[in-house]
Design a protein around this motif. Structure first.
Motif, PDB file in Angstrom:
ATOM      1  N   CYS A  18       0.809  -1.435  -0.131  1.00 60.39           N
ATOM      2  CA  CYS A  18       0.181   0.027   0.074  1.00 60.39           C
ATOM      3  C   CYS A  18       0.916   1.312   0.193  1.00 60.39           C
ATOM      4  O   CYS A  18       0.316   2.319  -0.103  1.00 60.39           O
ATOM      5  CB  CYS A  18      -0.800  -0.116   1.192  1.00 60.39           C
ATOM      6  N   GLY A  20       2.539   2.501   2.452  1.00 60.49           N
ATOM      7  CA  GLY A  20       2.525   3.145   3.689  1.00 60.49           C
ATOM      8  C   GLY A  20       3.859   2.605   4.353  1.00 60.49           C
ATOM      9  O   GLY A  20       4.239   3.769   5.048  1.00 60.49           O
ATOM     10  N   CYS A  21       4.649   1.726   4.376  1.00 61.30           N
ATOM     11  CA  CYS A  21       5.741   1.432   5.186  1.00 61.30           C
ATOM     12  C   CYS A  21       6.834   2.453   4.386  1.00 61.30           C
ATOM     13  O   CYS A  21       7.686   3.101   5.234  1.00 61.30           O
ATOM     14  CB  CYS A  21       6.061  -0.027   5.149  1.00 61.30           C
ATOM     15  N   SER A  24       6.795   5.954   5.544  1.00 60.60           N
ATOM     16  CA  SER A  24       7.095   5.903   7.072  1.00 60.60           C
ATOM     17  C   SER A  24       8.530   6.701   6.954  1.00 60.60           C
ATOM     18  O   SER A  24       8.863   7.403   7.981  1.00 60.60           O
ATOM     19  CB  SER A  24       7.366   4.688   7.795  1.00 60.60           C
ATOM     20  N   CYS A 141       2.009  -3.398  10.570  1.00 61.95           N
ATOM     21  CA  CYS A 141       1.238  -3.057   9.303  1.00 61.95           C
ATOM     22  C   CYS A 141       0.360  -1.565   9.777  1.00 61.95           C
ATOM     23  O   CYS A 141      -0.700  -1.583  10.446  1.00 61.95           O
ATOM     24  CB  CYS A 141       0.139  -4.094   9.178  1.00 61.95           C
ATOM     25  N   PRO A 142       1.119  -0.479   9.618  1.00 61.79           N
ATOM     26  CA  PRO A 142       2.308  -0.131   8.844  1.00 61.79           C
ATOM     27  C   PRO A 142       3.626  -0.516  10.267  1.00 61.79           C
ATOM     28  O   PRO A 142       3.333  -0.538  11.401  1.00 61.79           O
ATOM     29  CB  PRO A 142       2.235   1.224   8.642  1.00 61.79           C
TER      30      PRO A 142
ATOM     31  N   ARG B  65      -5.935  -0.486   4.279  1.00 60.68           N
ATOM     32  CA  ARG B  65      -4.556  -1.238   3.703  1.00 60.68           C
ATOM     33  C   ARG B  65      -4.637  -1.077   1.985  1.00 60.68           C
ATOM     34  O   ARG B  65      -3.600  -1.435   1.771  1.00 60.68           O
ATOM     35  CB  ARG B  65      -4.683  -2.595   4.230  1.00 60.68           C
ATOM     36  N   GLY B  68      -1.600   3.610   1.929  1.00 59.63           N
ATOM     37  CA  GLY B  68      -0.918   3.954   3.233  1.00 59.63           C
ATOM     38  C   GLY B  68      -0.918   5.515   3.176  1.00 59.63           C
ATOM     39  O   GLY B  68      -0.629   6.173   4.175  1.00 59.63           O
ATOM     40  N   PRO B  71      -5.424   6.408   3.935  1.00 55.60           N
ATOM     41  CA  PRO B  71      -5.955   5.356   4.811  1.00 55.60           C
ATOM     42  C   PRO B  71      -7.423   5.902   5.250  1.00 55.60           C
ATOM     43  O   PRO B  71      -8.388   5.209   5.316  1.00 55.60           O
ATOM     44  CB  PRO B  71      -5.335   4.985   5.736  1.00 55.60           C
ATOM     45  N   ILE B 161      -0.570   6.480   9.941  1.00 47.65           N
ATOM     46  CA  ILE B 161      -0.828   5.402   8.769  1.00 47.65           C
ATOM     47  C   ILE B 161      -1.806   4.220   9.379  1.00 47.65           C
ATOM     48  O   ILE B 161      -1.389   3.604  10.358  1.00 47.65           O
ATOM     49  CB  ILE B 161       0.581   4.829   8.229  1.00 47.65           C
ATOM     50  N   HIS B 162      -2.916   3.956   8.657  1.00 49.93           N
ATOM     51  CA  HIS B 162      -3.798   2.947   8.981  1.00 49.93           C
ATOM     52  C   HIS B 162      -4.298   3.379  10.710  1.00 49.93           C
ATOM     53  O   HIS B 162      -4.023   2.525  11.504  1.00 49.93           O
ATOM     54  CB  HIS B 162      -3.225   1.719   8.959  1.00 49.93           C
TER      55      HIS B 162
END
Lengths: 259, 434
Positions: A18, A20-21, A24, A141-142, B65, B68, B71, B161-162
């Protein structure tokens, strides 16, 4: 790890995920520019058009393997990387998309063959470590951005990252919170889930749902039996273990046991 | 990249500074643009299949999900669609807290795009990190502004995030009045940074390029739209989310793992996102924001997609002001959520993700399990629009060297802040069966 005066090279790679990581890393607003002074961000397409060819000192890999091309590509990433670190539940356990692994394979193949475009999609989503040697797996997650900075710093200094393997319960107790399961009977995966998030779900009055995957030696069976005793229905229990780390072995085993 | 005597092809195998995996292909023959393709090769993740058999209450966490970067948009469309199905209305402070959470995401996502993905194009840098060598103050300001957006998300949602605090019916836990007030100072600082951002981006040079877009966005009677409103266009459309499928359709295009969206009546592309929201809701802005927009050189409608960066900065400023208003008006709700009784029903919702309308549709059975889900993200809706822009825009630069032309074309794609991770995950398991 490098010649003097030469900055270590960092690469960020994306597979099925996604975003998202890797986001980060950009979410480290206070540290990003300082980090960029210390390391060379050699390949990070989400953030930069600039591309510096490998080899790389550290590769951060986000996402899971879901296509034949990506199966090849991860080999190439490994060849170019001194250290390879997976970031997040997709790269470390196949992610939420690994729930397709549980679907009827025939149904899936029908879909695949109905349209040649899809033939390239594998029937499963798998973790990076199923394909290449991984030097370190960062969970979540994340992922937690503090942990990400710790991992980057550790690898660039040639030491082991200081990432705890204990459960969310420890973090929850450290925050001084009353146990939701004991006081409210809330289903909580905290006892079997690795710490790292800071026990945010209990802090927001909900049970942990396992974003960081199984902790070291988790007693999932005991927790599952306890939840069933308290009146949880089996379908809900199976679903509880089958989310973002459904394919990690302890969670998979426990959910399979109740199906 | 190759350059023959007559035919030039410009290929970007992996588009940078967009979220997800996409590629661009341009073919020019004897000085004439012959082919334009925005290819999306990101592997599908089959979310609509994954959702089948899951509980309605799991939709906000699972759909988060998908992306990111946005969300909250997924969580908001999911909870509103479920509440639509079960006939529940969430209003008062809970509705306001949802809006505050969305403000956080708009600030965070837009600022990421303005400073880190888009501004480097205007100033000629490969990335924000490269840009920081000459424009450190600006980049630091952007990072701090983005950080405040993330902090609002963490404050209301638990993490940026999430987020974990969103549930169908409301929240797991709501903040106290005092906690809300403690947050005020940070957002005041962010508002100052947002105003400086408007001033900064309005000084950029913009290519001369306008299109007669069909803009589509939500419209609410008295507020700038986020979670609620009718779906309207500047060409006369005015429908509820439940009628979305009657007016829009998705077409499968070979080169893409995402589906292209068009309007059913015309078969033409349409434009969602900041430019559309702005054009259709300008008069919902408070007067001071309208004045600042005018001072920044914007009209009531903006048709130059490159100037979307100014519109985004106006929306960030608005989101900061709106966050302050919500904090000041806040009264603690009696309960953090409204109880939900699931029943067999269809539920529909569209909310305004940072990149535009995000549509969710669910079919639920009497046990509260999801039988069928349909999710249409903004980038999927804009994908054909982006190609249409390139068809018109690239010829203006056709005489330029490949490198210049390529960069301009990439910038035209980045006007839309495409989120390819979102756009890809919506191959419907059933639609594609022969």
């Amino acid at each position: 790890m490098n010649k003097i005066n030469q900055k270590p090279k960092l690469a960020v790679w994306k597979f099925a995920s996604c975003d998202g990581c890797q986001l980060s890393l950009l979410d480290c607003e206070d540290e990003l520019l300082a980090l960029a002074d210390e390391i060379e961000i050699a390949n990070f397409p989400e953030a930069s058009r600039a591309f510096i060819p490998g080899p790389y000192d550290l590769s951060l890999v986000e996402g899971s393997i879901t296509t034949p091309e990506d199966k090849e590509r991860i080999q190439d990433v490994r060849r170019q990387s001194k250290y390879l670190v997976t970031i997040g539940a997709c790269a470390t356990a196949g992610g939420i998309q690994a729930l397709r692994n549980l679907k009827d394979v025939k149904e899936f193949i029908d879909i695949v063959y109905a349209h040649p475009d899809y033939i390239n999609t594998l029937a499963t989503s798998s973790a990076i470590a199923d394909h290449v040697l991984v030097d370190f797996e960062l969970r979540g997650c994340p992922i937690n951005k503090r942990q990400l900075l710790e991992v980057i710093t550790a690898f660039l200094h040639g030491r082991k990252p200081n990432i705890s393997r204990y459960s969310v319960c420890i973090e929850c107790k450290r925050r001084g919170m009353a146990c939701l399961t004991v006081t409210q009977g809330a289903p909580c995966l905290g006892p079997v889930t690795q710490a790292g998030c800071g026990a945010i779900c209990p802090a927001y009055n909900r049970g942990c749902y396992g974003c960081f995957g199984p902790t070291e030696t988790p007693n999932t069976e005991s927790l599952a039996n306890w939840l069933l005793d308290k009146g949880m229905i089996t379908d809900d229990l199976v679903r509880l273990f089958r989310t973002y780390n459904a394919q990690s072995s302890a969670f998979k085993k426990e959910s399979d046991r109740h199906e | 990249m190759s350059e023959g005597t007559k035919t030039r092809t410009i290929k970007v195998d992996y588009l940078a500074r967009v979220e997800g995996e996409g590629a661009m292909y341009l073919k020019i023959h004897e000085g004439k643009l012959e082919d334009v393709q925005l290819k999306i090769f990101e592997p599908p993740r089959f979310f609509e299949g994954i959702l089948r058999g899951r509980k309605f209450s799991e939709a906000p966490d699972i759909t988060a999900r998908i992306c990111g970067i946005c969300p909250v948009a997924y969580q908001m469309s999911a909870v509103h669609a479920m509440e639509d199905a079960f006939g529940v209305t969430v209003d008062g402070p809970l509705r306001e807290l949802r809006r505050l959470l969305y403000c956080g995401e708009w600030i965070s996502s837009h600022t990421l795009h303005i400073y880190m993905l888009h501004a480097p194009d205007f100033l000629g840098y490969e990335s924000a990190v490269h840009m920081a060598k000459d424009h450190r103050t600006e980049v630091e300001r952007g990072l701090q502004l983005k950080k405040t957006g993330g902090e609002i998300m963490s404050f209301i949602g638990g993490r940026e995030i999430h987020p974990v605090n969103v549930r169908v019916g409301g929240f797991y836990k709501v903040p106290t009045k005092r906690e809300m007030q403690n947050f005020r100072e940070k957002i005041e600082k962010a508002r100052d940074a947002a105003l400086k951002t408007v001033n900064w981006v309005s000084t950029f040079d913009f290519p001369d390029f306008e299109q007669d877009y069909t803009f589509v966005s939500l419209q609410h009677p008295n507020e700038y739209p986020m979670n609620e409103g009718r779906i309207v266009s500047n060409k006369g459309l005015d429908i509820t989310a439940a009628n979305y499928d009657d007016h829009f359709e998705e077409i499968h295009v070979e080169r893409s793992t995402a589906l292209h969206c068009v309007m059913k009546d015309s078969g033409q592309s349409y434009h969602v996102g900041p430019l559309a929201r702005y054009a259709l809701n300008f008069d919902r802005f408070p007067t001071d924001i309208q004045k600042i927009a005018k001072k920044a050189g914007l009209g009531k409608v903006e048709r130059n997609p490159f100037r979307s960066i100014i519109v985004r900065s106006i929306e960030v400023l608005y989101a900061c002001e709106e966050a302050l208003r919500i904090i000041d008006d806040y009264q603690e709700p009696v309960e953090p959520f409204v109880e939900i009784e699931p029943k067999a029903a269809m539920g529909y919702a569209a909310t305004e993700a940072p990149r535009g309308i995000l549509y969710h549709r669910y079919k639920i059975n009497e046990k509260g399990e999801i039988l069928d889900a349909d999710i249409i993200p903004p980038t999927s809706q804009n994908q054909k629009m982006i190609e249409d822009d390139l068809w018109k825009f690239v010829p203006q630069y056709i005489g330029k060297p490949d490198e210049t032309l390529q960069w301009h074309a990439e910038q035209a794609i980045r006007n839309y802040d495409p989120c390819i991770s979102c756009a890809t995950h919506f191959l419907k398991l059933d639609v594609e069966r022969s």
